[in-house]
Design a protein around this motif. Structure first.
Motif, short mmCIF file in Angstrom:
data_model
loop_
_atom_site.label_atom_id
_atom_site.label_comp_id
_atom_site.label_asym_id
_atom_site.label_seq_id
_atom_site.Cartn_x
_atom_site.Cartn_y
_atom_site.Cartn_z
N THR A 269 0.83 -1.20 0.00
CA THR A 269 0.00 0.00 0.00
C THR A 269 0.87 1.26 0.00
N ALA A 270 1.96 1.23 0.75
CA ALA A 270 2.89 2.37 0.75
C ALA A 270 3.51 2.55 -0.62
N GLU A 271 3.84 1.46 -1.30
CA GLU A 271 4.40 1.56 -2.65
C GLU A 271 3.39 2.17 -3.61
N LEU A 272 2.13 1.77 -3.46
CA LEU A 272 1.07 2.34 -4.30
C LEU A 272 0.95 3.84 -4.05
N GLU A 273 0.96 4.24 -2.79
CA GLU A 273 0.86 5.66 -2.45
C GLU A 273 2.05 6.44 -3.00
N ALA A 274 3.19 5.77 -3.11
CA ALA A 274 4.39 6.44 -3.62
C ALA A 274 4.42 6.53 -5.14
N GLY A 275 3.45 5.92 -5.80
CA GLY A 275 3.35 6.06 -7.24
C GLY A 275 3.53 4.80 -8.05
N SER A 276 3.80 3.67 -7.42
CA SER A 276 3.94 2.42 -8.16
C SER A 276 2.58 1.96 -8.69
N ALA A 277 2.60 1.28 -9.82
CA ALA A 277 1.37 0.66 -10.32
C ALA A 277 0.95 -0.46 -9.39
N ALA A 278 -0.35 -0.66 -9.23
CA ALA A 278 -0.84 -1.70 -8.33
C ALA A 278 -0.25 -3.06 -8.67
N ALA A 279 -0.12 -3.34 -9.96
CA ALA A 279 0.39 -4.64 -10.39
C ALA A 279 1.84 -4.86 -10.00
N ASP A 280 2.57 -3.79 -9.71
CA ASP A 280 3.98 -3.89 -9.37
C ASP A 280 4.24 -3.86 -7.87
N CYS A 281 3.20 -3.72 -7.07
CA CYS A 281 3.38 -3.57 -5.62
C CYS A 281 3.57 -4.90 -4.91
N SER A 282 4.29 -4.87 -3.81
CA SER A 282 4.42 -6.06 -2.96
C SER A 282 3.04 -6.50 -2.51
N HIS A 283 2.86 -7.82 -2.39
CA HIS A 283 1.53 -8.32 -2.07
C HIS A 283 1.59 -9.73 -1.53
N VAL A 284 0.46 -10.15 -0.99
CA VAL A 284 0.23 -11.53 -0.59
C VAL A 284 -0.96 -12.04 -1.39
N LEU A 285 -0.82 -13.18 -2.02
CA LEU A 285 -1.95 -13.78 -2.74
C LEU A 285 -2.91 -14.41 -1.74
N VAL A 286 -4.20 -14.10 -1.88
CA VAL A 286 -5.22 -14.69 -1.03
C VAL A 286 -5.97 -15.73 -1.86
N HIS A 287 -5.69 -16.98 -1.61
CA HIS A 287 -6.28 -18.06 -2.41
C HIS A 287 -7.73 -18.30 -1.98
N GLY A 288 -8.60 -18.48 -2.97
CA GLY A 288 -10.00 -18.78 -2.69
C GLY A 288 -10.82 -17.57 -2.28
N ALA A 289 -10.30 -16.37 -2.43
CA ALA A 289 -11.04 -15.17 -2.02
C ALA A 289 -12.35 -15.05 -2.80
N CYS A 290 -13.38 -14.61 -2.12
CA CYS A 290 -14.69 -14.46 -2.77
C CYS A 290 -15.38 -13.19 -2.28
N SER A 291 -14.59 -12.18 -1.96
CA SER A 291 -15.15 -10.92 -1.49
C SER A 291 -14.53 -9.78 -2.29
N GLY A 292 -14.68 -8.57 -1.81
CA GLY A 292 -14.05 -7.42 -2.44
C GLY A 292 -14.94 -6.70 -3.42
N VAL A 293 -15.37 -7.39 -4.48
CA VAL A 293 -16.23 -6.79 -5.50
C VAL A 293 -17.22 -7.86 -5.99
N TYR A 294 -18.49 -7.51 -5.95
CA TYR A 294 -19.54 -8.36 -6.50
C TYR A 294 -20.27 -7.62 -7.61
N VAL A 295 -20.68 -8.35 -8.63
CA VAL A 295 -21.52 -7.80 -9.70
C VAL A 295 -22.74 -8.70 -9.82
N THR A 296 -23.92 -8.13 -9.64
CA THR A 296 -25.11 -8.98 -9.59
C THR A 296 -26.34 -8.21 -10.05
N THR A 297 -27.35 -8.94 -10.45
CA THR A 297 -28.68 -8.37 -10.59
C THR A 297 -29.44 -8.60 -9.29
#
Length: 236
Positions: free
Chosen positions: A107-135
């Motif tokens: 998050t600090a790297e993102l705030e400093a101007g790095s692209a999200a895809a280039d930032c340090s991260h942890v992969l969350v396997h099986g995630a099913c939250s964050g963004v939903y698209v539904t009728t």
């Protein structure tokens, strides 16, 4: 189809930077979308209830709503694909196959101007939250989310099990990534958390039995009906 994004939101100091970044992302990437926030009048933040209230905003059950957590950045391409597919699929759509938690470092790297895809991260396997698209129709068909999950913990996993059991298929994913931003973690302990965990265990036990799952979901829908006498409040 509506161009509606609803963000469940109750202000907390450490969450404000992430929330503002999500708003800025929509202004830059999907400017044609109307972004609203939603909360309930519960004494604690009930994420499941706010998501149900977000869907209730739809004037027509065939319309589409994007429910975007206040700390999660999607990608425009997968989001547009999910929105286009949702009206005809009978499934809730997740506009990602990869969920990256950026954590304090990323998050600090993102705030400093790095692209999200280039930032340090942890992969969350099986995630099913964050963004939903539904009728609205699809959300109602499998009961939405169980408002007995209060505070933090388990509402997403229980929802996924109900979706799979009642609709017969998992949520539809679209190739892409979402990025969860860091903030002060919520407390995941205490009596309410224990009640959430016990309810989640009931969902796990019901996962292989359609009738049992339908009965469990019906309990949650009844709670939602009793909650409906209290109206939602809007954040800024």
């Amino acid at each position: 189809m509506t161009n509606l994004v609803v963000i469940p939101w109750r202000p907390a100091p450490s969450r404000i930077p992430a929330f503002e970044r999500v708003l800025a992302w929509y202004r830059a990437e999907l400017p044609e979308f109307r972004v609203e926030t939603i909360d309930s009048d519960d004494d604690v933040f009930v994420l499941a209830r706010t998501r149900n209230l977000a869907v209730a905003r739809l004037a027509d059950p065939g319309d589409v709503v994007v429910i975007n957590d206040a700390d999660t950045l999607p990608e425009a391409g997968p989001m547009r694909d999910a929105i286009a597919a949702a009206p005809r699929s009978g499934r809730v759509h997740l506009p990602y196959t990869t969920y990256r938690w950026l954590g304090p470092e990323g998050t600090a790297e993102l705030e400093a101007g790095s692209a999200a895809a280039d930032c340090s991260h942890v992969l969350v396997h099986g995630a099913c939250s964050g963004v939903y698209v539904t009728t609205g129709r699809t959300w109602a068909a499998h009961g939405g989310q169980d408002e007995r999950f209060r505070g933090w913990g388990f509402e997403d996993s229980a929802w996924r099990l109900a979706h799979e059991a009642i609709l017969g298929v998992p949520p539809q994913r679209h190739e892409g990534t979402v990025y969860a931003l860091s903030h002060v973690p919520e407390t995941r302990a205490g009596d309410q958390y224990d009640r959430n965990a016990a309810l989640m265990e009931r969902y796990r036990e019901a996962a292989g039995d359609l009738d049992e799952m339908a009965a469990l979901v019906a309990e949650g829908v009844a709670v939602r009906a009793s909650n409906a006498t209290s109206g939602p409040g809007l954040a800024a």
